[in-house]
Design an enzyme around this catalytic site. Structure first.
Site, mmCIF file in Angstrom:
data_model
loop_
_atom_site.group_PDB
_atom_site.id
_atom_site.type_symbol
_atom_site.label_atom_id
_atom_site.label_comp_id
_atom_site.label_asym_id
_atom_site.label_seq_id
_atom_site.Cartn_x
_atom_site.Cartn_y
_atom_site.Cartn_z
ATOM 1 N N HIS B 135 11.118 17.880 11.810
ATOM 2 C CA HIS B 135 11.328 16.506 11.359
ATOM 3 C C HIS B 135 10.852 15.593 12.491
ATOM 4 O O HIS B 135 10.985 15.950 13.663
ATOM 5 C CB HIS B 135 12.829 16.337 11.117
ATOM 6 N N ASP B 212 17.974 21.863 16.148
ATOM 7 C CA ASP B 212 18.207 20.793 15.183
ATOM 8 C C ASP B 212 18.868 21.436 13.969
ATOM 9 O O ASP B 212 18.214 22.106 13.166
ATOM 10 C CB ASP B 212 16.866 20.146 14.813
ATOM 11 N N GLN B 215 20.004 20.498 8.871
ATOM 12 C CA GLN B 215 19.994 21.103 7.529
ATOM 13 C C GLN B 215 20.778 22.411 7.462
ATOM 14 O O GLN B 215 20.998 22.923 6.361
ATOM 15 C CB GLN B 215 18.544 21.347 7.062
ATOM 16 N N LYS B 238 25.028 14.376 6.387
ATOM 17 C CA LYS B 238 24.439 15.426 5.541
ATOM 18 C C LYS B 238 25.454 16.507 5.214
ATOM 19 O O LYS B 238 25.160 17.462 4.497
ATOM 20 C CB LYS B 238 23.222 16.041 6.239
ATOM 21 N N CYS B 376 9.262 12.848 6.464
ATOM 22 C CA CYS B 376 9.351 12.749 7.928
ATOM 23 C C CYS B 376 8.798 13.994 8.609
ATOM 24 O O CYS B 376 9.331 14.445 9.627
ATOM 25 C CB CYS B 376 10.782 12.506 8.401
HETATM 26 C C1 LIG Z 1 15.771 18.731 9.977
HETATM 27 C C2 LIG Z 1 16.184 17.309 10.199
HETATM 28 N N1 LIG Z 1 16.239 16.824 11.443
HETATM 29 C C3 LIG Z 1 16.621 15.562 11.690
HETATM 30 C C4 LIG Z 1 16.942 14.685 10.680
HETATM 31 C C5 LIG Z 1 17.325 13.273 11.031
HETATM 32 O O1 LIG Z 1 18.646 13.029 10.756
HETATM 33 P P1 LIG Z 1 19.254 11.569 10.905
HETATM 34 O O2 LIG Z 1 18.340 10.659 10.146
HETATM 35 O O3 LIG Z 1 20.608 11.682 10.299
HETATM 36 O O4 LIG Z 1 19.299 11.240 12.356
HETATM 37 C C6 LIG Z 1 16.893 15.152 9.369
HETATM 38 C C7 LIG Z 1 17.238 14.275 8.240
HETATM 39 O O5 LIG Z 1 16.546 13.522 7.674
HETATM 40 C C8 LIG Z 1 16.492 16.485 9.124
HETATM 41 O O6 LIG Z 1 16.399 16.948 7.876
#
Ligand SMILES: Cc1ncc(COP(=O)(O)O)c(C=O)c1O
Lengths: 144, 420
Positions: B135, B212, B215, B238, B376
């Site tokens: 992401h 990270d 998910q 999430k 993203c």
């Molecule tokens: C794998 C992953 N990393 C990071 C994020 C970013 O999360 P947040 O927007 O809650 O900071 C997301 C969510 O969109 C994600 O799916």
């Protein structure tokens, strides 16, 4: 008509399925590029200006039905017009899509068909992508 | 901090209809009386009543600032807020030698590490390894750090089936590798990455590992100790929690050596006229008034998940995901991305001749929420050779009936846009 039919009016779908002035462009002919990061629309324009007249507008790229149809409709309705008039019309159309002015019932049907997009604020960017790109292309032509 | 004991779970397979009753938003009808079908769970999850109640109770009964107020409300708020660190540590199986730092979410957690751990630890000529399926939030902060420090960023390539190229990964690892930043579960391909194995190889060359888990925490049982992560980050929103509360778990020795993230109240020990000394971890990283209500409600969200049982959630979602992939792949012109043997509930796909944005708009009018775009993950989109994808992402409160509704709506959209 429900909202979806307003968004995707027949005229829009027609331009989407059979885009006018669409053609694979050589990199050297591209006068402006536009990208809508929201949905990954990519659009390129090749604009030819002859004296004071926009002689041709061609486009290629990938994108949603709205962005592609809008590029086709714009090219179809603005080709052959004087640069100054095109500039003014671009401003008017973009302002109308942003709800900053009314749609003019004298405008071409293609433009009026795009009115339905206003109900879907996230898609306004798709509908105006080509129009912003044409503005930039004309800026460049003006300065060169 | 000793983890609080885990509540008993039934060990039963989950009863989806009973669970759905816990989510008031799912009772809604949209766009002219169509039942809401929410398949955008990877973007954010819906909130059970228990979480909404936790927010309401906090604001109606004990709203006060934490750590500073010596009064009844302040003590209750502080106790509620601090107790969530223990709930989190237990939920993610954190080893004893770590700290739970509250942030706004995954993005802020990663930026915290990049900006506090990074500048000291990453020098010119060093490398950071991320992957081709990150992401943007686990990529851009490392790009920024590498640019600042003159370090190199390498991305582990993604194989055609959606797994990582571990041979390339091993080749990239050298004694100049400072950090491996990897997503536990891909938000696009669903791939569950072999984080433990990757962490072991990284540690063998002296690199640190950031996982990270945005998910994975909502999807499967996780255990930070088993994964051998040095930093483990995720977003509460999430996992059924409110927006505005997330987690950066860090090994204590690393956190202690890191400078503060932001300056201000709460993060200090003593403030002189011209300088200050820092509070101990984790407070050093929590300047200012935190998202107290959201943190407390995140605790309620994790307890709600524990009440169902992450094993049961995982088993149910695996079945649902297999069902969705099968049903989508049977549609003519539909290509599903991500064929990793172990995968989560994010199902991205492409419908020939139909732009994802048009598709998602169309199915939305049928009451179905899916996601369209680059998700993203622009480097991954380039790898897949598409500007954008459509994504249905599943949660334990979704049903096979909802997937059938999506499949039917896609068929109608193909017809509408003239490709059916
Ligand atoms: C794998 C992953 N990393 C990071 C994020 C970013 O999360 P947040 O927007 O809650 O900071 C997301 C969510 O969109 C994600 O799916």
């Amino acid at each position: 008509m429900d909202d979806l039919d307003q968004l995707y009016q027949d005229l829009i779908l027609d331009h989407y399925k059979q885009p006018r002035h669409r053609q694979a462009l050589a990199d050297k002919d591209v006068s402006a590029e536009a990208e809508n990061p929201l949905c990954g629309d990519q659009l390129r324009l090749a604009v030819e200006v002859d004296g004071n007249c926009v002689r041709s507008i061609r486009h290629d790229g990938k994108g949603c039905a709205i962005s592609q149809a809008s590029a086709s409709m714009m090219s179809e309705t603005l080709t052959g017009k004087p640069v100054a008039e095109v500039r003014a019309l671009l401003g008017d159309f973009i302002a109308a899509m942003r709800d900053e002015r009314e749609f003019d019932s004298a405008w071409p049907d293609e433009w009026l068909a795009l009115q339905g997009v206003k109900k879907f604020p996230l898609r306004v960017k798709c509908a105006t992508l080509a129009w912003h790109a044409l503005n930039r292309a004309l800026d460049k032509q003006g300065s060169s | 901090m000793a983890p609080t004991p885990k509540p008993q779970t039934s060990g039963q397979p989950l009863d989806v209809q009973r669970i759905r009753a816990d989510f008031p938003i799912l009772r809604q009808r949209v766009h002219g009386d169509r039942p809401l079908v929410y398949l955008d769970n990877a973007a954010t999850s819906q909130k059970p009543q228990a979480v909404i109640d936790a927010l309401t109770t906090y604001y109606t009964e004990y709203n006060a600032n934490v750590h500073r107020a010596l009064h009844y409300l302040g003590e209750r708020a502080t106790a509620g807020y601090e107790a969530v660190r223990g709930i989190i540590a237990r939920f993610i199986g954190a080893p004893e030698d770590g700290v739970v730092i509250f942030t706004r979410g995954t993005t802020e957690s990663i930026n915290l590490v990049a900006r506090t751990w990074g500048p000291d630890q990453v020098q010119a000529g060093d490398t950071i390894i991320a992957t081709g399926m990150e992401h943007h939030s686990n990529l851009v902060p490392w790009q920024m750090l590498c640019q600042e420090r003159g370090a190199k960023l390498k991305l582990v390539p993604v194989n055609d089936d959606g797994t990582l190229d571990l041979t390339a990964y091993t080749e990239y690892l050298t004694d100049r590798t400072r950090l491996v930043a990897v997503t536990h579960v891909s938000n696009v391909l669903g791939t569950v990455n072999p984080v433990r194995e990757m962490a072991q190889r990284a540690h063998a060359v002296g690199a640190r590992v950031l996982v990270d888990a945005a998910q994975s925490v909502p999807y499967m049982p996780v255990n930070v100790a088993d994964l051998e992560a040095d930093f483990f980050v995720f977003s509460g929103h999430k996992c059924g929690g409110p927006t505005g509360a997330g987690v950066c778990w860090a090994r204590r020795e690393l956190a202690e050596a890191m400078p503060p993230f932001m300056g201000g109240g709460e993060m200090i020990e003593r403030v002189h006229d011209d300088h200050a000394t820092w509070a101990e971890v984790p407070y050093k990283f929590e300047a200012g008034t935190p998202s107290i209500a959201d943190v407390i409600a995140l605790g309620a969200a994790l307890e709600y998940l524990e009440g169902i049982g992450m094993e049961a959630i995982h088993a149910y979602e695996q079945k649902l995901t297999a069902y969705a992939i099968g049903a989508l792949a049977r549609l003519p012109g539909v290509r599903v991305f991500g064929k990793a043997p172990e995968r989560g509930g994010a199902v991205s796909f492409d419908v020939a001749g139909l732009h994802p944005h048009d598709l998602s708009q169309y199915v939305d009018q049928q009451g179905i929420a899916i996601r369209a775009g680059h998700l993203c993950a622009q480097p991954l989109m380039r790898r897949l050779g598409v500007p954008a994808v459509s994504r249905a992402s599943l949660a334990y409160y979704n049903t096979t009936g909802e997937i059938d509704a999506l499949v039917a709506a896609i068929g109608k959209a193909q017809h509408f846009f003239g490709h059916g």
